[in-house]
Design a protein around this motif. Structure first.
Motif, PDB file in Angstrom:
ATOM      1  N   ARG A 144       0.636  -1.193   0.000  1.00 37.08           N
ATOM      2  CA  ARG A 144      -0.026   0.110   0.012  1.00 37.08           C
ATOM      3  C   ARG A 144       0.991   1.299  -0.038  1.00 37.08           C
ATOM      4  NH1 ARG A 144      -5.338   1.847   3.196  1.00 37.08           N
ATOM      5  NH2 ARG A 144      -5.631   3.668   1.588  1.00 37.08           N
ATOM      6  N   HIS A 145       1.705   1.127   0.688  1.00 38.98           N
ATOM      7  CA  HIS A 145       2.801   2.500   0.876  1.00 38.98           C
ATOM      8  C   HIS A 145       3.773   2.034  -0.493  1.00 38.98           C
ATOM      9  CE1 HIS A 145       5.359   5.549   1.779  1.00 38.98           C
ATOM     10  NE2 HIS A 145       6.493   4.720   1.704  1.00 38.98           N
ATOM     11  N   GLY A 146       4.499   1.036  -0.673  1.00 38.31           N
ATOM     12  CA  GLY A 146       5.408   0.797  -1.570  1.00 38.31           C
ATOM     13  C   GLY A 146       5.051   1.079  -2.990  1.00 38.31           C
ATOM     14  N   PHE A 147       3.934   0.755  -3.434  1.00 41.57           N
ATOM     15  CA  PHE A 147       3.516   0.664  -4.707  1.00 41.57           C
ATOM     16  C   PHE A 147       3.544   2.324  -5.192  1.00 41.57           C
ATOM     17  CE2 PHE A 147       0.746   0.957  -8.386  1.00 41.57           C
ATOM     18  CZ  PHE A 147       1.378  -0.247  -9.124  1.00 41.57           C
ATOM     19  N   GLN A 148       2.772   2.992  -4.510  1.00 43.17           N
ATOM     20  CA  GLN A 148       2.610   4.237  -5.088  1.00 43.17           C
ATOM     21  C   GLN A 148       4.041   5.246  -4.802  1.00 43.17           C
ATOM     22  OE1 GLN A 148       2.420   7.153  -2.791  1.00 43.17           O
ATOM     23  NE2 GLN A 148       2.781   5.670  -0.923  1.00 43.17           N
ATOM     24  N   SER A 149       4.900   4.506  -3.761  1.00 45.24           N
ATOM     25  CA  SER A 149       5.839   5.328  -3.256  1.00 45.24           C
ATOM     26  C   SER A 149       6.986   5.138  -4.453  1.00 45.24           C
ATOM     27  CB  SER A 149       6.706   4.747  -1.948  1.00 45.24           C
ATOM     28  OG  SER A 149       7.732   5.188  -1.778  1.00 45.24           O
ATOM     29  N   ALA A 150       7.036   3.925  -5.248  1.00 38.46           N
ATOM     30  CA  ALA A 150       7.834   3.805  -6.336  1.00 38.46           C
ATOM     31  C   ALA A 150       7.681   5.061  -7.281  1.00 38.46           C
ATOM     32  CB  ALA A 150       7.607   2.251  -6.695  1.00 38.46           C
ATOM     33  N   PHE A 151       6.350   5.369  -7.611  1.00 40.81           N
ATOM     34  CA  PHE A 151       6.285   6.277  -8.489  1.00 40.81           C
ATOM     35  C   PHE A 151       6.849   7.613  -8.102  1.00 40.81           C
ATOM     36  CE2 PHE A 151       3.597   2.708  -9.686  1.00 40.81           C
ATOM     37  CZ  PHE A 151       3.683   2.547 -10.990  1.00 40.81           C
ATOM     38  N   GLN A 152       6.621   7.842  -6.918  1.00 43.80           N
ATOM     39  CA  GLN A 152       7.095   9.178  -6.655  1.00 43.80           C
ATOM     40  C   GLN A 152       8.579   9.153  -6.631  1.00 43.80           C
ATOM     41  OE1 GLN A 152       6.297  12.052  -5.141  1.00 43.80           O
ATOM     42  NE2 GLN A 152       7.905  12.705  -3.989  1.00 43.80           N
ATOM     43  N   THR A 153       9.086   7.745  -6.511  1.00 44.34           N
ATOM     44  CA  THR A 153      10.847   7.856  -6.461  1.00 44.34           C
ATOM     45  C   THR A 153      11.261   8.121  -8.119  1.00 44.34           C
ATOM     46  OG1 THR A 153      10.707   6.519  -4.451  1.00 44.34           O
ATOM     47  CG2 THR A 153      12.668   6.235  -6.022  1.00 44.34           C
ATOM     48  N   PHE A 154      10.259   7.557  -8.885  1.00 43.49           N
ATOM     49  CA  PHE A 154      10.951   7.794 -10.343  1.00 43.49           C
ATOM     50  C   PHE A 154      10.535   9.130 -10.717  1.00 43.49           C
ATOM     51  CE2 PHE A 154       9.482   3.054 -10.644  1.00 43.49           C
ATOM     52  CZ  PHE A 154      10.752   2.545 -10.346  1.00 43.49           C
ATOM     53  N   GLY A 155       9.758   9.986  -9.844  1.00 47.15           N
ATOM     54  CA  GLY A 155       9.491  11.472 -10.316  1.00 47.15           C
ATOM     55  C   GLY A 155       8.224  11.512 -11.031  1.00 47.15           C
ATOM     56  N   ILE A 156       7.329  10.423 -10.851  1.00 47.99           N
ATOM     57  CA  ILE A 156       6.013  10.559 -11.584  1.00 47.99           C
ATOM     58  C   ILE A 156       4.775  11.032 -10.615  1.00 47.99           C
ATOM     59  CG2 ILE A 156       4.200   9.134 -12.893  1.00 47.99           C
ATOM     60  CD1 ILE A 156       6.651   7.172 -13.649  1.00 47.99           C
TER      61      ILE A 156
END
Lengths: 246, 218
Positions: B171-183
């Motif tokens: 729940r945290h990790g999935f959306q967090s990955a996109f923030q990390t990629f700058g999306i």
């Protein structure tokens, strides 16, 4: 109003600190948090005690000098304000107020509530600037910048460098601070020449200073007195990736 | 390798590695769950066993298995390094810290939920992967292996709790990955939110349905 305070006292960076209890009496609900500490200090000085050391300067929320961890929150319970804009009416008399310095390896305590934030300055020195040629004053509006871009750059530029993001982050990460500067300069044409060196240099400096990394808890955004958005961290990540690939 | 070394050297780059490996592991969940749905076919496990046989003998799958293990190891080693560094960034703790006011508990406990999922993974691999791969003679039917494991309510409870923790992790990790990629554009937010629901809600529910099914129909 009368309050019980629990304040972190530490005589020097080398000394062992501890929480000490004080009473703040006859406090007006309209006093700012710093004015309340001024009164407590006045009492301490009159009785020959060492006053509580804390950082402050403009006292109108624009300099970023003041900053304390109040009741477990950076700059206290109110949203979007620095400690100097926090008023005593936000507190209940029945509840003791806990006051601590920012806690981070990169922010060593100098005395009581004063921490050394020069790590943030060194991050800026590592790339948070633009180089300009000297010469005549350029005409205004020579470089067209769309309003939406200018607005976003301005939102990022609102960062006052207080360090609340570092204090609130469970990793003591300075990513919001860093991203505000990277974002502001990456958006504007003046920042383009040093764009890649800037983001690489500033991230490397942040890591070297002993700040932690970002784990996207968004605590920084919630506690920032200037309400800087984590979208700037996303832009920093993009800038970093693009600069690394080149 | 040069780019990887550059990235791995910095805190931001390590986050990219976490995000990339994390999403890769998410893709594995889709494959794993879709195959497992064959457990629900009423044929005494014939289809599931045939699928199991294909998965353990196909060259492409066997190669991907190695890539998958590498992905897991990279994810957990990088995660542990990041966790240790981040912990070290605040040697002196606050006397009072109201973290629930500014962040979700799921975002703060990624290392804990991840560690428990890792323990689960070791047990899970021992029960199914090791038993079928290295002791194939004693365990000719993968279906019977699953049925036997899920006949134990304690094992089922452990399985369900671990999958629930995986759900919180995602729940945290999935959306967090996109923030990390700058999306982080507003227009992509609903899409990431919906895709996230598939990974943290639907897929874990799919996995949980299996022990529940075998508990009800032993």
């Amino acid at each position: 109003m009368n309050f019980t305070l629990k304040v972190w006292r530490q005589t020097s960076s080398a000394a062992q600190g501890k929480m000490v209890e004080y009473t703040a009496s006859n406090i007006s609900p309209d006093m700012s948090f710093l004015e309340m500490i001024d009164l407590v200090n006045l009492d301490l000085a009159r009785n020959g005690h060492d006053t509580i050391a804390f950082d402050h300067d403009c006292r109108e929320g624009i300099c970023g000098t003041c900053g304390m961890y109040i009741n477990g929150r950076a700059h206290g319970p109110a949203r979007g304000v620095a400690t100097c804009q926090l008023y005593m009416r936000s507190f209940k008399e029945s509840e003791p107020i806990t006051i601590e310095p920012w806690r981070a390896k990169a922010f060593p305590v100098i005395k009581d509530l004063v921490v050394d934030r020069s790590g943030l300055d060194r991050i800026i020195q590592a790339g948070g600037y633009v180089t300009v040629d000297t010469g005549g004053v350029p005409d205004g509006n020579v470089i067209p910048i769309p309003k939406v871009v200018a607005d976003e750059a301005f939102d990022a530029a609102a960062c006052i460098g207080c360090g609340a993001c570092v204090a609130a982050c469970k990793n003591s990460s300075a990513m919001l601070f860093l991203s505000a500067k990277v974002s502001q300069l990456a958006l504007l044409p003046q920042g383009k020449p040093e764009r890649e060196a800037r983001v690489l240099g500033m991230v490397a400096q942040m890591d070297a200073e002993g700040f932690g990394g970002c784990s996207n808890t968004l605590a920084c955004e919630a506690e920032c007195p200037k309400e800087i958005s984590v979208t700037h961290i996303a832009r920093l990540n993009r800038e970093f990736l693009a600069a690394s690939v080149k | 390798m040069g780019l990887f070394a550059t990235l791995y050297h910095s805190s931001v780059g390590k986050k990219f590695v976490m995000g990339l490996t994390g999403l890769f592991l998410c893709s594995f969940l889709v494959v794993h769950l879709s195959g497992n749905f064959l457990l629900f076919k009423h044929d005494g496990g014939a289809a599931f066993d045939a699928y199991g046989m294909f998965m353990s003998t196909n060259l492409f799958i066997r190669t991907m298995e190695i890539v998958l293990f590498a992905g897991f190891i990279l994810h957990l080693v990088t995660g542990t390094i990041t966790w240790l560094t981040n912990r070290g960034a605040r040697p002196e703790k606050y006397v009072r810290n109201d973290v629930s006011e500014n962040s979700t508990w799921m975002s703060r406990t990624m290392f804990l939920t991840g560690s428990i999922v890792f323990i689960f993974l070791v047990v899970h691999l021992r029960t199914f992967w090791v038993a079928s791969r290295f002791y194939a003679a004693e365990n000719p039917s993968m279906y019977q292996l699953v049925r036997a494991a899920f006949s134990d309510p304690v094992y089922c409870a452990f399985y369900i709790v671990a999958i629930a923790l995986l759900a919180f992790h995602l729940r945290h990790g999935f959306q967090s990955a996109f923030q990390t990629f700058g999306i982080k554009k507003q227009k992509y937010a609903p899409l990431i939110h919906l895709a996230g629901m598939v990974f943290w809600l639907l897929i874990p529910l799919g996995f949980i349905s299996m022990p529940v099914y075998f508990l009800i129909n032993p």
